[in-house]
Design an enzyme around this catalytic site. Structure first.
Site, PDB file in Angstrom:
ATOM      1  N   SER A 204      11.090  10.190 -18.913  1.00  0.00           N
ATOM      2  CA  SER A 204      10.570   8.748 -18.828  1.00  0.00           C
ATOM      3  C   SER A 204      11.022   7.858 -17.585  1.00  0.00           C
ATOM      4  CB  SER A 204      10.163   7.944 -20.027  1.00  0.00           C
ATOM      5  OG  SER A 204       9.335   7.024 -20.015  1.00  0.00           O
ATOM      6  N   ASP A 370      -0.129  12.052 -21.260  1.00  0.00           N
ATOM      7  CA  ASP A 370       0.836  12.304 -22.186  1.00  0.00           C
ATOM      8  C   ASP A 370       0.544  11.434 -23.443  1.00  0.00           C
ATOM      9  OD1 ASP A 370       2.374  10.575 -21.461  1.00  0.00           O
ATOM     10  OD2 ASP A 370       3.930  11.547 -20.579  1.00  0.00           O
ATOM     11  N   HIS A 403       4.103  12.023 -24.822  1.00  0.00           N
ATOM     12  CA  HIS A 403       5.330  11.762 -24.184  1.00  0.00           C
ATOM     13  C   HIS A 403       6.771  11.719 -24.656  1.00  0.00           C
ATOM     14  CE1 HIS A 403       6.783   9.122 -21.091  1.00  0.00           C
ATOM     15  NE2 HIS A 403       7.361   8.130 -21.690  1.00  0.00           N
TER      16      HIS A 403
END
Ligand SMILES: *[C@@H]1O[C@H](CO)[C@@H](O)[C@H](O)[C@H]1NC(C)=O
Ligand SMILES: *[C@@H]1O[C@H](CO)[C@@H](O)[C@H](O)[C@H]1NC(C)=O
Length: 432
Positions: A204, A370, A403
């Protein structure tokens, strides 16, 4: 006897699992977590003022902690209780100083990131509640199964995720210091592993820091020290979910917390401002927010920040963030990159606000992504680097993986480990 037997079984398992590589043959690997993905500690000084007595108490001390007054600010389950949520929000809040053109902690709050260099503070966010606060633990375990060893050829680069980076010419003391430490960690990891260049794996927000680190160092340095950059779930162009965070508060999927209790604090986070959707990636035409009176695309972020009641954010956004996301940060680093992403999960794409304004959670229209990062953002570098011959890029798409699910899902972990094994079997130098 029983212990010995178990030990033998373990050794046997280890030998089987490590048949592919011996540790010495592996390129050192550095993990860079995402927003909220590592522990953060705080300590209060005399300058700290709060209307609630509760906020002066360091959170529950656990017996293995030393007698100093540092306490774990992120994560501690106590913050789920609303009086403590308020203390947490106050202690996490950042301030932008227009004179210094930089961010700093609130008065009387000192913070530090424990265990830099180790995977310890990113495996679990609370070492006393491993089962519910596991973050990269499964990924670390999978890496250990192919021969990685924490502190030997596997390292962690936790950081104060509230802070970000700024466009050239603007100071960002905390974020720049992290880039400096990360660079040193990369050089050290290489030096202690026979001079092998390292594999950097981010999750991320960590991907944005890594790409900036690469692009802020000479090509010769990158080629010497970086074997491969693997970016998991990177939000290259920000997310619509971040707009929701600014408008109405968002609880990072922590249940029971009233989002409005953390909204003010979340608005002050420099990295949150960085993750607002980029006009270059989301476009000027696509409407991301629709209210009774107005509509906003990614080009309207300054007006949006005014209208939600956060005018303090406008100037730092325009001067520090916009030039960074528009012109600087998505430059091809010319070292091998693999993006691994989940898709096919409902992801906020347009937010509708009714007559009650931004205090009420919006109606959300979902699109592909996601669950957190929109497809257009996950794939932004693929589009941007397509015609850059010097940029080796591979994108691995995993359907139905979210995610953070990418760090735990069995199929995702298998793909990640296969990719790491493949990278390790490519002879260095073939990229250039
Ligand atoms: C790198 O190694 C040097 C020398 O051993 C040490 O002083 C420094 O703290 C290390 N830095 C990091 C970030 O690991
Ligand atoms: C829309 O405008 C009206 C009149 O100016 C105002 O009272 C209302 O709060 C606004 N609504 C929102 C959601 O901004």
């Amino acid at each position: 006897m029983k212990g010995l037997k178990i030990l033998l079984v373990l050794i046997d398992m280890a030998l089987t699992l490590c048949a592919c590589h011996s540790s010495a043959a592996l390129h050192p690997l550095i993990l860079v977590p995402g927003n909220g993905g590592n522990q953060l500690e705080a300590r209060l000084t005399g300058a700290f003022k709060s209307s609630s007595l509760l906020c002066y108490q360091p959170f529950l001390h656990h017996k293995e902690e030393d007698k100093s007054d540092w306490f774990r600010l992120w994560f501690d389950p106590k913050i789920l209780l609303s009086p403590f949520t308020r203390c947490f929000a106050q202690q996490m809040t950042l301030y932008y100083d227009p004179d210094k053109d930089d961010y700093h902690n609130g008065p009387g709050v000192e913070t530090r990131v424990p265990f830099f260099g180790s995977t310890q503070s990113l495996a679990y966010l609370d070492p006393n509640l491993k089962h519910i606060t596991s973050y990269m633990a499964n990924l670390v375990k999978s890496l250990e199964q192919i021969g990685y060893i924490d502190g030997v050829n596997l390292f962690g680069a936790p950081y104060d995720f509230r802070y970000g980076l700024a466009a050239e010419g603007h100071p960002s003391f905390v974020g720049s210091r992290f880039l400096h430490d990360l660079k040193e960690l990369i050089e050290n990891a290489s030096a202690t592993n026979g001079g092998k260049p390292v594999i950097i794996m981010s999750h991320s927000l960590g991907g944005l820091f890594v790409l900036n680190l690469l692009n802020r160092n000479p090509l010769s340095w990158r080629r010497r020290y970086v074997k491969h950059f693997v970016a998991l779930s990177a939000p290259w162009g920000g997310t619509v979910e971040e707009i929701l965070t600014f408008a109405s508060g968002y609880t990072l999927r922590v249940p029971f917390i009233d989002p409005l209790l953390v909204r003010e604090e979340q608005r002050t986070s420099e990295s949150n401002l960085w993750l607002l959707p980029s006009p270059k990636i989301f476009g000027q035409m696509k409407l991301l927010v629709i209210t009774q009176n107005a509509t906003y695309s990614a080009s309207d972020i300054p007006r949006f920040l005014e209208d939600i009641g956060f005018p303090q954010g406008v100037q730092p956004y325009k001067s520090r963030i916009l030039p960074l996301i528009e012109h600087e940060q998505l430059i091809a680093p010319e070292v091998a990159v693999t993006c691994i992403i989940g898709y096919g999960v409902e992801t906020p794409e347009t937010l509708f606000y009714g007559s009650e304004g931004f205090d009420k959670q919006p109606e959300v229209v979902y699109g592909d992504g996601d669950g957190t990062v929109n497809m257009v953002s996950l794939l932004a570098v693929e589009a941007k680097w397509a015609d850059t011959a010097e940029q080796p890029l591979k994108v691995i798409r995993i359907p139905g993986v979210s995610h953070t699910g990418i760090l735990n899902d069995i199929v995702a972990l298998e793909k990640i480990i296969t990719e790491i094994s493949d990278i390790n079997s490519v002879v260095t130098g073939s990229v250039a």
